[in-house]
Motif scaffolding. Structure first.
Motif, short mmCIF file in Angstrom:
data_model
loop_
_atom_site.label_atom_id
_atom_site.label_comp_id
_atom_site.label_asym_id
_atom_site.label_seq_id
_atom_site.Cartn_x
_atom_site.Cartn_y
_atom_site.Cartn_z
N GLU A 78 0.85 -1.18 0.00
CA GLU A 78 0.00 0.00 0.00
C GLU A 78 0.89 1.24 0.00
O GLU A 78 2.04 1.20 0.44
CB GLU A 78 -0.92 0.00 1.23
N ARG A 79 0.36 2.35 -0.47
CA ARG A 79 1.17 3.57 -0.62
C ARG A 79 1.84 3.99 0.68
O ARG A 79 2.99 4.41 0.69
CB ARG A 79 0.29 4.71 -1.14
N SER A 80 1.15 3.85 1.80
CA SER A 80 1.70 4.28 3.08
C SER A 80 2.79 3.35 3.60
O SER A 80 3.51 3.69 4.54
CB SER A 80 0.58 4.37 4.12
N GLN A 81 2.93 2.16 2.99
CA GLN A 81 3.89 1.16 3.47
C GLN A 81 5.11 1.02 2.56
O GLN A 81 5.96 0.17 2.80
CB GLN A 81 3.19 -0.20 3.58
N PHE A 139 1.29 2.68 -8.38
CA PHE A 139 0.48 1.57 -8.86
C PHE A 139 0.84 0.32 -8.06
O PHE A 139 1.98 -0.12 -8.06
CB PHE A 139 0.74 1.31 -10.35
N GLN A 140 -0.16 -0.22 -7.36
CA GLN A 140 0.06 -1.41 -6.54
C GLN A 140 -0.38 -2.65 -7.31
O GLN A 140 -1.49 -2.72 -7.84
CB GLN A 140 -0.74 -1.33 -5.24
N GLU A 192 9.60 -1.01 -6.36
CA GLU A 192 9.70 -1.30 -4.92
C GLU A 192 10.78 -2.36 -4.70
O GLU A 192 10.90 -3.31 -5.47
CB GLU A 192 8.35 -1.81 -4.40
N SER A 193 11.58 -2.19 -3.65
CA SER A 193 12.74 -3.07 -3.43
C SER A 193 12.35 -4.54 -3.35
O SER A 193 13.10 -5.41 -3.79
CB SER A 193 13.49 -2.66 -2.16
N GLU A 241 4.49 9.56 0.34
CA GLU A 241 3.74 10.67 -0.24
C GLU A 241 4.21 12.02 0.32
O GLU A 241 4.21 13.03 -0.38
CB GLU A 241 2.25 10.48 0.03
N LYS A 242 4.63 12.03 1.57
CA LYS A 242 5.06 13.28 2.20
C LYS A 242 6.48 13.67 1.78
O LYS A 242 6.81 14.85 1.73
CB LYS A 242 4.98 13.15 3.72
#
Length: 262
Positions: A14-17, A33-34, A57-58, A23-24
């Motif tokens: 998810e974007r926050s994870q 895109f997930q 993503e790693s 995002e900040k």
């Protein structure tokens, strides 16, 4: 077709994870895109071709690398691509994290000459470029803690690295680790969350040598960073690593995609 001024951020979280560029904190024009665990190969390649460049993503860097037919020499050697560059519809795997981490670690080694064994608290594909970089500085002994749920990942990592590096890669059970006498000069905090009992057992930091350094690779981990700092242990914060990475990404994009405004 998406705008040539946007980059794709491909993740299985998810974007926050996500690990990098929350995002900040993101300074890049990213479109998130997930993907689902059962995402089809053809669908992923089609998605990547919609963007001039994609950040991976790693946790997906090894899998995505295997889908590509063209790679930079380092990406091919490590089997690890963290960026995918779209060259007129031809997808090229690139590895920028290795050089970003190399730059970060070189700065550290100019201040302190670390040597000895290296500990990873958890396992993820990003260990591949980190171990390759550390081998340049003479590190050869790498130990992974608690990889019971990632036996196949650990085996693949060892097989991949031992093809071209003379390193020793082992894994250890937490109980044996906590009772052991071995100390480590470098420690990489990989996991976001550690069970309370493990946290309490690690709080003595007996596994760190007198001259040691801890790296935060998680951004959101509950590892005891404040406590280890209080002992005078050097801590390389996540933001430091991210800033070095961001610099190399921006330099790469300015050279290969000058139309982007960064």
């Amino acid at each position: 077709m998406n705008s040539a001024t946007q980059l794709l951020y491909l993740s299985d979280k998810e974007r926050s994870q996500t690990q990098f560029f929350s995002e900040k904190s993101s300074e890049l024009p990213l479109e998130f895109f997930q993907i689902s665990p059962d995402a089809e190969k053809t669908g992923l390649l089609k998605k990547l071709k919609e963007y001039p460049c994609s950040f991976i993503e790693s946790s997906l860097c090894v899998d995505i690398n295997q889908l590509l037919h063209q790679h930079s020499s380092l990406s091919h050697r490590l089997g690890y691509s963290d960026l995918v560059l779209n060259k007129s519809g031809s997808l090229w795997g690139e590895n920028l994290f290795s050089e970003a981490f190399n730059h970060c670690f070189m700065d550290l080694m100019q201040k302190h000459k670390y040597q000895g064994s290296v500990l990873f608290l958890g396992i993820q594909p990003q260990a591949t470029p980190i171990i390759e970089v550390l081998s340049r500085f003479g590190f050869t002994d790498f130990v992974f803690l608690d990889t019971k749920e990632a036996v196949s990942e650990f085996a693949e990592l060892g097989e991949r690295l031992k093809r071209f590096l003379k390193v020793q890669i082992t894994r250890v059970d937490p109980n044996h680790f906590l009772k052991g006498q071995k100390t480590f000069s470098l420690c990489f905090v990989v996991d976001d969350h550690y069970e309370q009992q493990i946290i309490e057992d690690m709080s003595y930091f007996h596994f760190l040598s007198d001259h040691s350094c801890v790296f935060d690779l998680s951004r959101t981990s509950n590892f005891l960073f404040k406590e280890v700092k209080a002992l005078g242990v050097e801590v390389v914060e996540f933001r430091t690593i991210e800033n070095s990475y961001l610099k190399f990404i921006k330099d790469f994009l300015k050279k290969n995609l000058p139309v982007l405004t960064l």
